[in-house]
Design an enzyme around this catalytic site. Structure first.
Site, PDB file in Angstrom:
ATOM      1  N   TYR A 132       2.160 -11.262 -20.231  1.00 24.41           N
ATOM      2  CA  TYR A 132       1.009 -10.459 -19.834  1.00 24.41           C
ATOM      3  C   TYR A 132       1.358  -9.606 -18.616  1.00 24.41           C
ATOM      4  CZ  TYR A 132      -1.532 -13.853 -22.754  1.00 24.41           C
ATOM      5  OH  TYR A 132      -1.972 -14.655 -23.783  1.00 24.41           O
ATOM      6  N   HIS A 175       5.216 -19.091 -26.836  1.00 26.09           N
ATOM      7  CA  HIS A 175       4.230 -18.046 -27.130  1.00 26.09           C
ATOM      8  C   HIS A 175       4.378 -17.509 -28.551  1.00 26.09           C
ATOM      9  CE1 HIS A 175       1.894 -14.539 -24.994  1.00 26.09           C
ATOM     10  NE2 HIS A 175       1.300 -14.928 -26.101  1.00 26.09           N
ATOM     11  N   PRO A 232     -12.502 -16.074 -29.064  1.00 20.50           N
ATOM     12  CA  PRO A 232     -13.654 -16.603 -29.804  1.00 20.50           C
ATOM     13  C   PRO A 232     -14.765 -15.573 -29.996  1.00 20.50           C
ATOM     14  CG  PRO A 232     -13.722 -17.371 -27.547  1.00 20.50           C
ATOM     15  CD  PRO A 232     -12.395 -16.689 -27.721  1.00 20.50           C
ATOM     16  N   GLY A 237     -14.019 -12.418 -30.772  1.00 18.33           N
ATOM     17  CA  GLY A 237     -13.437 -11.336 -31.560  1.00 18.33           C
ATOM     18  C   GLY A 237     -12.991 -10.141 -30.754  1.00 18.33           C
ATOM     19  N   GLY A 243     -14.091  -9.048 -28.062  1.00 18.94           N
ATOM     20  CA  GLY A 243     -15.261  -8.327 -27.577  1.00 18.94           C
ATOM     21  C   GLY A 243     -16.224  -7.889 -28.663  1.00 18.94           C
ATOM     22  N   PHE A 244     -15.773  -7.853 -29.918  1.00 18.33           N
ATOM     23  CA  PHE A 244     -16.643  -7.376 -30.995  1.00 18.33           C
ATOM     24  C   PHE A 244     -17.884  -8.242 -31.137  1.00 18.33           C
ATOM     25  CE2 PHE A 244     -18.178  -7.102 -35.325  1.00 18.33           C
ATOM     26  CZ  PHE A 244     -18.222  -5.732 -35.537  1.00 18.33           C
TER      27      PHE A 244
END
Length: 330
Positions: A55, A122, A202, A204, A206-207
């Site tokens: 990241y 990862h 969980p 999505g 932000g969706f």
């Protein structure tokens, strides 16, 4: 909600994914705001934080270390190796024992700690037997640099091979109402082996929190930009699901983000989830999902509304999919 276990650690079932502070999405906060938000997370009860060497090419680990190393005994720390900067200075998957040993030492230095509680592979390196990669992590455990080993985005068969090499405390992969792939085999395998399942995204990406609509544009570097679900013609079909989803949340008396997180936690009493956010108010909101109790009828209603057959588009582009080995629906 009662604590849940990852290996030797007991944690709140809702942890914090820290990726967004340095990688993956647009609109990142400045360092001072990020440090304040991370400390706010600890203040309100987050005790499981997830970062990775990949990241921001190490920037996220440095941020988490700078913000929270003085509070090291207040949370369980997870990070990841084998994806990110290579020994040659490029960016790729490197699951060789030498690459893992190097990344582990770099992670410890960036985080400013002498050990990492949960260190994940990862991504599985397709050119290295998973037994060799897990063996390198096991040597990190023997050296006291790692407390427990995790794996990420691998299949049930690979999880069994990894677990046979060294006990695996947790596996992390995407799981939500609109990404059901772990239901093919992985959740059952986790129950059989006693491996904790950690759900990322969980809501999505932000969706399922209402962060995306037909006018949304993505900044350069926002990983959602090329993802099929977030683009025409799939996006319009997926947005059409949200009106009914909002109505269910209103009837339940919670936000849609809380409803999405509560659904994940209700799937199994051992599941842990790590919604990611850089916003302190959203941290408060997400933590509130542990107070949302879903009846069997409500769960069935949600299952029928958003699932692998009602969602349009794959979760990854072909290039991104080639880096994971999780089971896929036909």
């Amino acid at each position: 909600m009662a604590k849940r276990k990852i290996g030797q650690f007991e944690i709140n079932p809702i942890g914090l994914g820290c990726m967004g502070f340095s990688h993956g999405y647009g609109g990142r906060p400045d360092e001072a705001t990020a440090i304040a938000a991370l400390n706010h997370a600890i203040d309100i009860g987050y005790d499981f934080l997830d970062t990775a060497a990949a990241y921001g090419m190490g920037a996220n680990e440095r941020l988490v270390g700078k913000a929270l190393r003085h509070r090291r005994d207040e949370f369980t720390l997870a990070s990841k190796c084998a994806l990110g900067a290579t020994r040659e200075g490029g960016r790729a998957i490197d699951g060789t024992p030498e690459g893992i040993a190097l990344t582990l030492d770099q992670s410890l230095e960036r985080l400013g700690v002498d050990h990492i509680d949960l260190y994940y592979l990862h991504r599985r390196d397709p050119n290295v037997p998973i037994e060799e990669s897990i063996g390198a992590l096991a040597r990190g455990v023997e050296a006291g640099k790692i407390r427990s080993i995790g794996v990420s985005e691998i299949s049930s068969d690979l999880l069994r091979r990894a677990h046979a090499t060294h006990p695996i405390a947790a596996i992390q992969t995407e799981y939500s109402l609109w990404t059901r792939n772990p239901e093919i085999a992985l959740l059952d395998t986790c129950r059989e082996l006693g491996v904790t399942f950690v759900s990322f995204s969980p809501v999505g990406r932000g969706f399922l929190a209402g962060a995306v609509d037909a006018t949304t544009t993505y900044e350069q570097g926002d990983m959602r930009g090329p993802m099929p679900r977030f683009n025409a013609p799939n996006l319009a079909a997926n947005l059409a699901l949200l009106d009914a989803f909002r109505a269910v949340a209103a009837d339940q008396g919670c936000t849609i983000a809380q409803l999405a997180i509560a659904w994940v936690l209700a799937r199994d009493p051992a599941i842990v989830t790590i919604p990611g956010t850089t916003n302190a108010a959203h941290m408060d909101e997400n933590m509130g999902a542990q107070d949302v109790a879903l009846s069997p009828a409500r769960i069935a209603e949600l299952d029928a509304l958003i699932n692998q057959t009602t969602v349009s588009g794959s979760r990854y582009t072909p290039a991104m999919q080639s880096m994971v080995s999780t089971e896929e629906f036909a």
